[in-house]
Design an enzyme around this catalytic site. Structure first.
Site, mmCIF file in Angstrom:
data_model
loop_
_atom_site.group_PDB
_atom_site.id
_atom_site.type_symbol
_atom_site.label_atom_id
_atom_site.label_comp_id
_atom_site.label_asym_id
_atom_site.label_seq_id
_atom_site.Cartn_x
_atom_site.Cartn_y
_atom_site.Cartn_z
ATOM 1 N N CYS A 27 68.560 -20.144 47.530
ATOM 2 C CA CYS A 27 67.994 -20.937 46.447
ATOM 3 C C CYS A 27 66.589 -21.377 46.830
ATOM 4 C CB CYS A 27 68.877 -22.133 46.115
ATOM 5 S SG CYS A 27 69.087 -23.307 47.472
ATOM 6 N N CYS B 97 61.311 -22.044 49.790
ATOM 7 C CA CYS B 97 62.404 -21.675 50.696
ATOM 8 C C CYS B 97 62.590 -20.166 50.812
ATOM 9 C CB CYS B 97 63.719 -22.297 50.227
ATOM 10 S SG CYS B 97 63.623 -24.048 49.861
ATOM 11 N N HIS C 31 67.253 -25.277 58.655
ATOM 12 C CA HIS C 31 66.555 -24.550 57.592
ATOM 13 C C HIS C 31 65.042 -24.768 57.696
ATOM 14 C CE1 HIS C 31 65.413 -22.918 53.824
ATOM 15 N NE2 HIS C 31 65.804 -23.872 53.011
#
Length: 401
Positions: free
Chosen positions: A387, A90, A357
């Protein structure tokens, strides 16, 4: 010491899973903002670009074999311009900016493009080779998100909680209620809808032009994941499918999405030579590890580390872009850092719960959004943090120029 500056940036709209951008390959998607940066900056000599660094979290399908290099060529950049792809899941897009900044500070480059891409709609199914001849034991994985080809030792020592389960763990540990999570999710939707209707998001976006088999042209101009009509009652009515008596729902989690972003990173001298205007200085970046089952809290130690490196405090930040993987983890991070749940300078124009996302792209989007918002507010410092799966966090501080 040499400094690295964000001089310009652009992104595609963020597409819904299976939505408007699902027909676009990841390498073609990444080429769109790269190409647009050259159009927006006609004085820039592309031959002077030292490297193109893109983050991408999957790399199991059409984004395989170094999507950054392929996108660089597809965008029409000179063949002399190199490209590399990095993967911190991520955090890949934000890490790409960090790599570019470090290259400039170390004297290993003066002009780079950094960003990220993800086409989660087009993520393939994968299957490993048989362990023995004629074996009938085959396992297939959907690479869109989550674990695949798990090492048994990893499973034994750290577990293989899914991303929603890690958010459940954070909510349980820090006693974050479903009500607070749904309220946070609603604020994300409301702030994002306001930013879209006011044209704030449009400042970041290059429209994507698509042509179907019949030759019909469609222009995708806006992020399509957000749901501006969302109500608290609707959010409260959603089921929490990941755990008995759970609190994580589709409404208080980020989406599964498609998108790409790219930013020009340059030294002060090269920016002047290329007719570029520095907008933000990359002050510092840090990463940190946490327990994989509590991956959502990764931004806490990463933020503390980057603040220490910069000699700043959380209260010096005029803008904070915190990736909203889940409302539970975002609230956990805010509370651990001593910030209120509804801080107006945190994700002032919404976040990933509403926007979506696209994994490798999201970090670059945060930096792009933060650099714009610093100028709107006439602020000085911004924090971008997120995160990362398997227990990491990443954080970067920008200073308005």
């Amino acid at each position: 010491m040499r400094e690295a500056f964000i001089c310009d940036g652009i992104r595609t709209p963020i597409g819904r899973y299976g939505g408007a951008l699902s027909s676009v390959r990841a390498d073609d998607l990444a080429a769109i903002p790269l190409r647009e940066l050259l159009v927006r900056n006609p004085r820039l000599d592309a031959e002077c670009i030292d490297d193109v660094i893109l983050g991408c979290a999957n790399q199991a399908g059409e984004d395989n074999r170094n999507v950054a290099r392929m996108a660089t060529l597809l965008a029409g950049l000179p063949q002399s311009v190199s490209g590399t792809t990095i993967n911190r899941l991520c955090g890949s897009g934000l890490d790409a900016l960090g790599f570019a900044a470090r290259a400039i500070k170390a004297g290993d480059g003066d002009l780079l493009i950094a960003g990220g891409v993800e086409s989660m709609s087009r993520a393939p199914f994968v299957m490993g080779k048989a362990a023995s001849a004629f074996s009938r034991q085959a396992e297939m994985f959907d690479t869109t998100i989550g674990w695949r080809f798990v090492n048994p030792l990893m499973a034994q020592q750290f577990g293989t909680d899914s991303m929603p389960e890690t958010a459940e763990n954070v909510a349980e540990l820090l006693k974050i209620s479903r009500e607070d999570q749904d309220s946070f999710a609603l604020r994300s939707q409301q702030r994002t809808a306001k930013a879209q209707s006011s044209g704030i998001l449009a400042e970041e976006i290059v429209p994507v032009v698509l042509k179907n088999k019949k030759g019909v042209v469609t222009e995708i101009q806006h992020d399509e994941h957000l749901r501006p009509e969302t109500t608290l009652e609707q959010l409260r009515g959603l089921k929490a499918p990941f755990r008995a008596n759970g609190v994580i729902t589709a409404g208080n989690a980020s989406g599964v999405n498609d998108g790409a972003a790219a930013l020009i990173i340059a030294s002060e001298q090269m920016a002047a030579a290329q007719g570029l205007t520095p907008r933000a200085r990359i002050v510092a970046m840090a990463t940190a590890g946490v327990e994989p089952r509590l991956m959502g809290l990764g931004p806490v130690p990463a933020t503390r580390r980057v603040l220490e490196r910069a000699g700043l405090s959380i209260h010096d930040m005029d803008v904070i872009e915190l990736n909203e993987a889940f409302a539970a983890q975002a609230l956990g991070v805010l509370r651990e850092l001593g910030l209120p749940d509804d801080a107006p300078h945190v994700n002032p124009n919404g976040g990933a719960i509403a926007l979506g996302h696209p994994l490798g792209m999201s970090g670059a989007r945060l930096a792009l959004a933060a650099s714009h918002e610093l100028h709107r507010r006439n602020g000085r410092y911004a924090l971008c943090t997120m995160c990362i799966g398997v227990g990491q966090g990443i954080a970067m501080i920008l200073e308005r120029v």
